[in-house]
Design an enzyme around this catalytic site. Structure first.
Site, PDB file in Angstrom:
ATOM      1  N   SER A 123      39.962  56.567  -7.724  1.00 42.71           N
ATOM      2  CA  SER A 123      38.740  56.175  -8.435  1.00 42.71           C
ATOM      3  C   SER A 123      38.298  54.771  -8.047  1.00 42.71           C
ATOM      4  CB  SER A 123      38.972  56.214  -9.943  1.00 42.71           C
ATOM      5  OG  SER A 123      39.550  57.430 -10.326  1.00 42.71           O
TER       6      SER A 123
HETATM    7  N1  SAH Z   1      43.750  58.694 -11.340  1.00 44.20           N
HETATM    8  C1  SAH Z   1      43.715  58.854  -9.901  1.00 44.20           C
HETATM    9  C2  SAH Z   1      42.450  59.510  -9.384  1.00 44.20           C
HETATM   10  C3  SAH Z   1      42.443  60.930  -9.749  1.00 44.20           C
HETATM   11  S1  SAH Z   1      41.464  62.026  -8.783  1.00 44.20           S
HETATM   12  C4  SAH Z   1      43.961  57.546  -9.188  1.00 44.20           C
HETATM   13  O1  SAH Z   1      44.132  56.523  -9.848  1.00 44.20           O
HETATM   14  O2  SAH Z   1      44.028  57.569  -7.956  1.00 44.20           O
HETATM   15  C5  SAH Z   1      41.681  63.414  -9.840  1.00 44.20           C
HETATM   16  C6  SAH Z   1      43.022  64.081  -9.742  1.00 44.20           C
HETATM   17  O3  SAH Z   1      43.056  65.081 -10.757  1.00 44.20           O
HETATM   18  C7  SAH Z   1      43.275  64.797  -8.421  1.00 44.20           C
HETATM   19  O4  SAH Z   1      44.413  64.289  -7.810  1.00 44.20           O
HETATM   20  C8  SAH Z   1      43.443  66.263  -8.831  1.00 44.20           C
HETATM   21  O5  SAH Z   1      44.457  66.931  -8.090  1.00 44.20           O
HETATM   22  C9  SAH Z   1      43.866  66.130 -10.285  1.00 44.20           C
HETATM   23  N2  SAH Z   1      43.645  67.328 -11.098  1.00 44.20           N
HETATM   24  C10 SAH Z   1      42.564  68.141 -11.163  1.00 44.20           C
HETATM   25  N3  SAH Z   1      42.784  69.141 -12.049  1.00 44.20           N
HETATM   26  C11 SAH Z   1      44.024  68.946 -12.553  1.00 44.20           C
HETATM   27  C12 SAH Z   1      44.831  69.635 -13.511  1.00 44.20           C
HETATM   28  N4  SAH Z   1      44.412  70.742 -14.132  1.00 44.20           N
HETATM   29  N5  SAH Z   1      46.056  69.150 -13.787  1.00 44.20           N
HETATM   30  C13 SAH Z   1      46.531  68.033 -13.171  1.00 44.20           C
HETATM   31  N6  SAH Z   1      45.812  67.345 -12.257  1.00 44.20           N
HETATM   32  C14 SAH Z   1      44.582  67.794 -11.960  1.00 44.20           C
END
Ligand code: SAH
Length: 214
Positions: free
Chosen positions: A62
């Site tokens: 992000s």
């Molecule tokens: N917080 C992260 C950015 C997240 S991007 C950082 O600091 O880098 C969003 C993430 O959510 C992705 O890695 C994706 O794989 C995850 N995601 C999406 N759906 C999900 C689910 N149902 N359970 C767990 N993770 C999920």
């Protein structure tokens, strides 16, 4: 510290402040956690720009100011147990690790969880547990949580996550009907129910049910 690194850090913090991240504890945590440790390959030299960047498995780390705004809205306390859904690079979890007692972070992509664990170890962040799983169901065996942060967008706040929030607890998450129009919202659980407020427009990758096949 070389002048160049000090200058880059000052610029990074200045940008966060100018985009509304004013909470001192959040700024101090973000000063301490080097975003460069969470960005690899060709994008590494853009780690200090206020922009989301691609990571493995088609996901993104992000934008720093959004990490700051979400952290600030979560109002984490030192004794808190926090759940993050969407480990991604691990950067948001690392920032939270400076502010709370324990962080559980869950992602459906095993390679992302593995890579994040390696960075947590290298940085000696010992209060983070990273788990491979579908976070849309929360994490029943560690519930309830003082704080929950979701870093992928759903249409509505997932019911199981609301159910795992303590009374007095706060959840921050993006919600929206499409990939392009989403709002960051904050949900508070009170003695009598749930209170919602809308914080800002954002854009996140979608929350997807089930484990990824990698
Ligand atoms: N917080 C992260 C950015 C997240 S991007 C950082 O600091 O880098 C969003 C993430 O959510 C992705 O890695 C994706 O794989 C995850 N995601 C999406 N759906 C999900 C689910 N149902 N359970 C767990 N993770 C999920």
């Amino acid at each position: 510290m070389t002048d160049e690194i000090a200058e880059r850090k000052m610029q990074f913090l200045y940008t966060l402040r100018s985009r509304g991240v004013t909470d001192m504890r959040t700024l101090t945590a973000m000063e301490k956690i080097d975003r460069g440790a969470f960005v690899r390959g060709i994008f590494a030299d853009r780690a200090y720009d206020d922009t989301p960047l691609p990571i493995n498995c088609g996901q993104t780390i992000s934008q720093p100011s959004v990490v700051g705004l979400m952290t600030q809205a979560l109002n984490v306390q030192p004794r808190d147990k926090v759940l993050e859904v969407g480990t991604g690079s691990g950067y948001q979890a690392a920032v939270l690790s400076q502010l709370a007692r324990r962080i559980y972070t869950i992602d459906r992509h095993a390679p992302l969880v593995q890579a994040a664990r390696e960075v947590f170890d290298a940085l000696d962040l010992n209060n983070i547990t990273a788990i491979v799983g579908d976070g849309s169901h929360g994490l029943g065996d560690q519930a309830p949580f003082d704080r929950i942060i979701v870093t992928a967008a759903a249409e509505d706040p997932p019911g199981p996550l609301l159910a795992q929030l303590k009374i007095g607890g706060i959840m921050v998450l993006p919600v929206g009907q499409s990939d392009t129009v989403q709002s960051l919202i904050r949900v508070r659980r009170t003695e009598t129910g749930l209170e919602y407020d809308e914080l800002s427009p954002v854009r996140f990758v979608p929350l997807v049910e089930g484990l990824a096949k990698d």
